[in-house]
Design a protein around this motif. Structure first.
Motif, mmCIF file in Angstrom:
data_model
loop_
_atom_site.group_PDB
_atom_site.id
_atom_site.type_symbol
_atom_site.label_atom_id
_atom_site.label_comp_id
_atom_site.label_asym_id
_atom_site.label_seq_id
_atom_site.Cartn_x
_atom_site.Cartn_y
_atom_site.Cartn_z
ATOM 1 N N ALA A 34 -14.512 -19.475 -31.723
ATOM 2 C CA ALA A 34 -15.644 -18.697 -32.250
ATOM 3 C C ALA A 34 -16.272 -17.860 -31.159
ATOM 4 O O ALA A 34 -17.474 -17.740 -31.066
ATOM 5 N N ASP A 35 -15.478 -17.259 -30.299
ATOM 6 C CA ASP A 35 -16.007 -16.475 -29.197
ATOM 7 C C ASP A 35 -16.460 -15.094 -29.651
ATOM 8 O O ASP A 35 -16.142 -14.633 -30.740
ATOM 9 N N ALA A 36 -17.158 -14.410 -28.743
ATOM 10 C CA ALA A 36 -17.678 -13.084 -29.062
ATOM 11 C C ALA A 36 -16.609 -12.025 -28.885
ATOM 12 O O ALA A 36 -15.717 -12.146 -28.082
ATOM 13 N N ALA A 37 -16.705 -10.960 -29.645
ATOM 14 C CA ALA A 37 -15.812 -9.819 -29.472
ATOM 15 C C ALA A 37 -16.499 -8.575 -29.984
ATOM 16 O O ALA A 37 -17.708 -8.538 -30.166
ATOM 17 N N THR A 38 -15.729 -7.537 -30.230
ATOM 18 C CA THR A 38 -16.308 -6.254 -30.565
ATOM 19 C C THR A 38 -16.143 -5.926 -32.033
ATOM 20 O O THR A 38 -15.370 -6.527 -32.753
ATOM 21 N N SER A 39 -16.858 -4.907 -32.453
ATOM 22 C CA SER A 39 -16.791 -4.379 -33.806
ATOM 23 C C SER A 39 -16.126 -3.013 -33.745
ATOM 24 O O SER A 39 -16.243 -2.291 -32.755
ATOM 25 N N LEU A 40 -15.455 -2.628 -34.824
ATOM 26 C CA LEU A 40 -14.828 -1.309 -34.859
ATOM 27 C C LEU A 40 -15.861 -0.196 -34.728
ATOM 28 O O LEU A 40 -15.521 0.929 -34.352
ATOM 29 N N ALA A 41 -17.132 -0.489 -35.029
ATOM 30 C CA ALA A 41 -18.177 0.516 -34.853
ATOM 31 C C ALA A 41 -18.359 0.888 -33.383
ATOM 32 O O ALA A 41 -18.954 1.917 -33.068
ATOM 33 N N GLN A 42 -17.855 0.057 -32.474
ATOM 34 C CA GLN A 42 -17.969 0.336 -31.044
ATOM 35 C C GLN A 42 -16.783 1.128 -30.507
ATOM 36 O O GLN A 42 -16.681 1.346 -29.300
ATOM 37 N N PHE A 43 -15.872 1.564 -31.376
ATOM 38 C CA PHE A 43 -14.698 2.342 -30.982
ATOM 39 C C PHE A 43 -14.783 3.740 -31.583
ATOM 40 O O PHE A 43 -15.331 3.932 -32.671
ATOM 41 N N VAL A 44 -14.223 4.718 -30.872
ATOM 42 C CA VAL A 44 -14.272 6.092 -31.355
ATOM 43 C C VAL A 44 -12.999 6.829 -30.922
ATOM 44 O O VAL A 44 -12.567 6.703 -29.768
ATOM 45 N N PRO A 45 -12.364 7.578 -31.820
ATOM 46 C CA PRO A 45 -11.264 8.451 -31.386
ATOM 47 C C PRO A 45 -11.791 9.457 -30.363
ATOM 48 O O PRO A 45 -12.825 10.104 -30.600
ATOM 49 N N TYR A 66 -15.808 2.466 -26.785
ATOM 50 C CA TYR A 66 -14.409 2.324 -26.400
ATOM 51 C C TYR A 66 -13.586 3.443 -27.043
ATOM 52 O O TYR A 66 -13.695 3.673 -28.253
ATOM 53 N N PRO A 67 -12.747 4.139 -26.281
ATOM 54 C CA PRO A 67 -11.979 5.233 -26.864
ATOM 55 C C PRO A 67 -10.700 4.748 -27.551
ATOM 56 O O PRO A 67 -10.078 3.765 -27.135
ATOM 57 N N ILE A 68 -10.351 5.438 -28.606
ATOM 58 C CA ILE A 68 -9.031 5.319 -29.216
ATOM 59 C C ILE A 68 -8.294 6.590 -28.824
ATOM 60 O O ILE A 68 -8.708 7.696 -29.184
ATOM 61 N N CYS A 69 -7.231 6.435 -28.049
ATOM 62 C CA CYS A 69 -6.576 7.574 -27.423
ATOM 63 C C CYS A 69 -5.357 8.035 -28.222
ATOM 64 O O CYS A 69 -4.723 7.236 -28.921
ATOM 65 N N PRO A 70 -4.991 9.306 -28.105
ATOM 66 C CA PRO A 70 -3.749 9.778 -28.725
ATOM 67 C C PRO A 70 -2.545 9.048 -28.131
ATOM 68 O O PRO A 70 -2.605 8.512 -27.018
ATOM 69 N N ALA A 71 -1.469 9.010 -28.843
ATOM 70 C CA ALA A 71 -0.246 8.351 -28.374
ATOM 71 C C ALA A 71 0.147 8.900 -27.004
ATOM 72 O O ALA A 71 0.109 10.112 -26.764
ATOM 73 N N GLY A 72 0.497 7.977 -26.110
ATOM 74 C CA GLY A 72 0.935 8.377 -24.781
ATOM 75 C C GLY A 72 -0.170 8.587 -23.775
ATOM 76 O O GLY A 72 0.108 8.857 -22.596
ATOM 77 N N ARG A 73 -1.418 8.485 -24.196
ATOM 78 C CA ARG A 73 -2.550 8.666 -23.283
ATOM 79 C C ARG A 73 -3.120 7.320 -22.865
ATOM 80 O O ARG A 73 -3.177 6.379 -23.662
ATOM 81 N N VAL A 124 -3.487 -1.744 -30.733
ATOM 82 C CA VAL A 124 -4.586 -2.581 -30.253
ATOM 83 C C VAL A 124 -5.881 -1.771 -30.225
ATOM 84 O O VAL A 124 -6.950 -2.247 -30.623
ATOM 85 N N GLN A 125 -5.795 -0.539 -29.762
ATOM 86 C CA GLN A 125 -6.975 0.322 -29.739
ATOM 87 C C GLN A 125 -7.515 0.548 -31.152
ATOM 88 O O GLN A 125 -8.717 0.410 -31.405
ATOM 89 N N ALA A 126 -6.628 0.902 -32.076
ATOM 90 C CA ALA A 126 -7.046 1.258 -33.433
ATOM 91 C C ALA A 126 -7.679 0.084 -34.165
ATOM 92 O O ALA A 126 -8.540 0.271 -35.027
ATOM 93 N N LYS A 127 -7.266 -1.139 -33.808
ATOM 94 C CA LYS A 127 -7.810 -2.329 -34.465
ATOM 95 C C LYS A 127 -9.019 -2.908 -33.723
ATOM 96 O O LYS A 127 -9.555 -3.943 -34.130
ATOM 97 N N GLY A 128 -9.437 -2.262 -32.658
ATOM 98 C CA GLY A 128 -10.601 -2.747 -31.916
ATOM 99 C C GLY A 128 -10.346 -4.076 -31.233
ATOM 100 O O GLY A 128 -11.228 -4.934 -31.197
#
Length: 582
Positions: A44-55, A469-476, A534-538
């Motif tokens: 039951a540890d802490a983690a992030t929400s997808l609201a904290q990620f952005v393309p 947290y950024p969600i980067c294009p493929a290869g970046r 992994v990025q896209a799923k936060g």
């Protein structure tokens, strides 16, 4: 040395009341913090929400560089210190929390200086080995990034915080004092007791925010405490120095912090044990009993010899710690005992005997110092706090050096670029040796966002930085860009809040504030190859203090300059002449 401890037991549960300094944050438009929970390794540890990620494509360009003038220093000096391939991870923060073991409550990557711990002296740092190819012994360190693919929503962190009493934690002055002359031992003890009373009174004031985070209360309590501690610590230094003792230099010990250790304690029983697996990729740390706080008043004739041996005890621990780093994988527990802990104990016995003998020549020989000789590696995690008692925080455990709330596999950086840069309106002067500085704020929720900085981007998108947290294009690559202050007050290597002795240049003009000089401005860019899925799923996040719950806006970086005067002059000359050097 002082380890963080919960100063209050976990309180009886009540409805969660989490005030995330909302008014302060909303007023700046900087960030909205959301607590969620993950199933870190089935826990039951802490983690992030997808609201904290952005393309990253959705972040507008926001990086502006002042136009260089004719007097600009446009060169750049690059240092290669590796990517922490030797596994020097630690929950210490020697800049912001000197002398406090596990003070960060999260794990840092360290590159450069091999010996550094929360207790390292300048002499220890100067004698250390380094991972930097040019011999730079400076220490560069930042929170690790982890991947945990089992993210789920929930309220475990909210519940733990609602049951937590915030506590004030201060660096221990007792543990860092030089030998105290016998003539002022009683006065110093009274002043140390006054420091204890100040800390206790500050903790009483923190009861007003139990079960929630209130940046306003935190600021008022810590500000008042800092002012009064500074006076007492200055008085202690004067008492020692005016009677022939060594100048303590304790400005780094003035600042205190608000701890939410109870969040860890409340989650420890179920969260931490499940995350431990066989093996160890991170290096353990050496734990030795403190000596400075155990000594009586020292006769004048013995002061110099006692101080030399106190410094020698510090160096012995640093050397043994460095040996653990450089010998990783060369054997098991028996090798550690025979090659590290055994020799360390023998050296400590000899140094402690020299201290006792020096004092005994002019006064009463202290008894029992030899009991302080044995040292150990990181102890097992402590038990959670119970009603009527406090518990030390658990030590990082397992192959991924996990702590409650900070779980998952550590992502090793693909690249770490360390650059010293110039100033757009003036030449730079050399940094002083042992300058301590930091960038960002590890606690924008509990301290307010004034010192926090957006650091996140993707390779190829250097014109924009995000506080998510950024969600980067493929290869970046996912990147963190840490810019340190590029201006110095010309006098001090540290200050009572670890910030006042340095400053950032004006964002528009690049000029330093009045009274400050431009120094080589440090930039550290850390790149990670994180699968895009992994990025896209936060599923990747920063290690953080418990109340920040992996807040991307809590990113930070710390630095101690241990470049030689010759190397720093090379850096300065390179920058001032507009060259590219390494």
């Amino acid at each position: 040395m002082k380890r963080r401890q919960t100063s209050f037991p976990v309180l009886t549960s009540r409805p969660a009341r989490i005030a995330m300094a909302a008014a302060v944050l909303a007023a700046t438009g900087a960030l909205t913090v959301t607590f969620v929970s993950s199933g870190g390794n089935g826990t039951a540890d802490a983690a992030t929400s997808l609201a904290q990620f952005v393309p990253i494509q959705n972040v507008r360009p926001n990086v502006r560089h002042p136009r260089p003038t004719a007097a600009a220093s446009t060169g750049r000096f690059t240092v290669n210190c590796g990517t922490n391939g030797n596994g020097k991870f630690s929950p210490d923060n020697p800049v912001a929390q000197p002398g406090i073991k596990n003070g960060a409550e999260h794990v840092h990557d360290f590159v450069g200086n091999l010996a550094i711990t929360a207790d390292s002296s300048d002499a220890d740092l100067d004698a250390s080995g380094t991972t930097c190819r040019n011999g730079d012994r400076s220490s560069y360190f930042w929170p690790v990034v982890r991947i945990d693919r089992t993210v789920r929503s929930g309220g475990e962190v909210q519940r733990a915080l609602s049951e937590t009493q915030p506590a004030v934690v201060c660096p221990s002055v007792r543990d860092r004092l030089p030998a105290v002359p016998v003539r002022v031992r009683a006065r110093v003890d009274r002043l140390l007791a006054d420091l204890d009373r100040l800390e206790a009174a500050a903790n009483e004031r923190m009861t007003a925010s139990r079960g929630r985070i209130d940046a306003g209360i935190n600021s008022r309590v810590l500000g008042s405490l800092r002012t009064r501690r500074a006076i007492l610590i200055k008085d202690i230094g004067a008492a020692v120095t005016n009677t022939g003792g060594e100048r303590p230099g304790m400005v780094s010990l003035v600042d205190c912090d608000v701890s939410y250790d109870g969040v860890h304690a409340a989650m420890h029983g179920t969260a931490h044990a499940a995350s431990i697996r066989a093996g160890q990729v991170a290096n353990p740390q050496i734990q030795c009993p403190t000596v400075r706080d155990k000594l009586p008043g020292v006769p004048d004739q013995a002061l110099a010899e006692v101080n030399r041996n106190l410094d020698e005890l510090d160096r012995q621990i640093s050397e043994a710690g460095e040996r653990l780093v450089t010998s990783r994988g060369q054997g098991g527990a028996a090798v550690v005992d025979n090659a590290v802990l055994g020799p360390l104990r023998a050296k400590r016995v000899a140094a402690l005997d020299r201290i006792a003998t020096a004092i005994g020549r002019q006064g009463t020989r202290p008894q029992g110092l030899d009991a302080l000789a044995p040292c150990t590696l990181n102890p097992a995690p402590a038990a959670p706090a119970t009603p009527g008692g406090a518990a030390a925080l658990p030590e990082p455990q397992g192959p991924d050096f996990e702590l409650p709330g900070n779980t998952g596999g550590i992502v090793r950086p693909a690249k770490v670029l360390i650059e010293y840069r110039g100033n757009p309106v003036s030449k730079v002067v050399p940094m002083p040796k042992f300058l301590r500085t930091l960038t960002g704020d590890a606690k924008p929720t509990s301290r307010g966002p004034a010192n926090a900085r957006a650091t996140w981007t993707c390779s190829g998108f250097g014109d924009r930085l995000s506080d998510k947290y950024p969600i980067c294009p493929a290869g970046r690559a996912v990147q963190r860009v840490h810019d340190f202050p590029g201006c110095w007050d010309g006098k001090n290597i540290d200050s009572d809040n670890h910030r006042r002795h340095v400053a950032f240049a004006d964002k528009t003009t690049g000029a330093c504030p009045q009274g400050f000089r431009a120094i080589p401005q440090l930039r550290i860019t850390i790149s990670y190859n994180i699968p895009r899925s992994v990025q896209a799923k936060g599923q990747y996040a920063l290690d953080s203090f418990p109340e920040e719950n992996h807040n991307p806006f809590s990113d930070h970086n710390d630095f101690i300059n241990v470049n030689s005067a010759r190397t720093m002059q090379r850096i300065t000359t390179c920058i001032n002449t507009g060259k590219r050097c390494s």
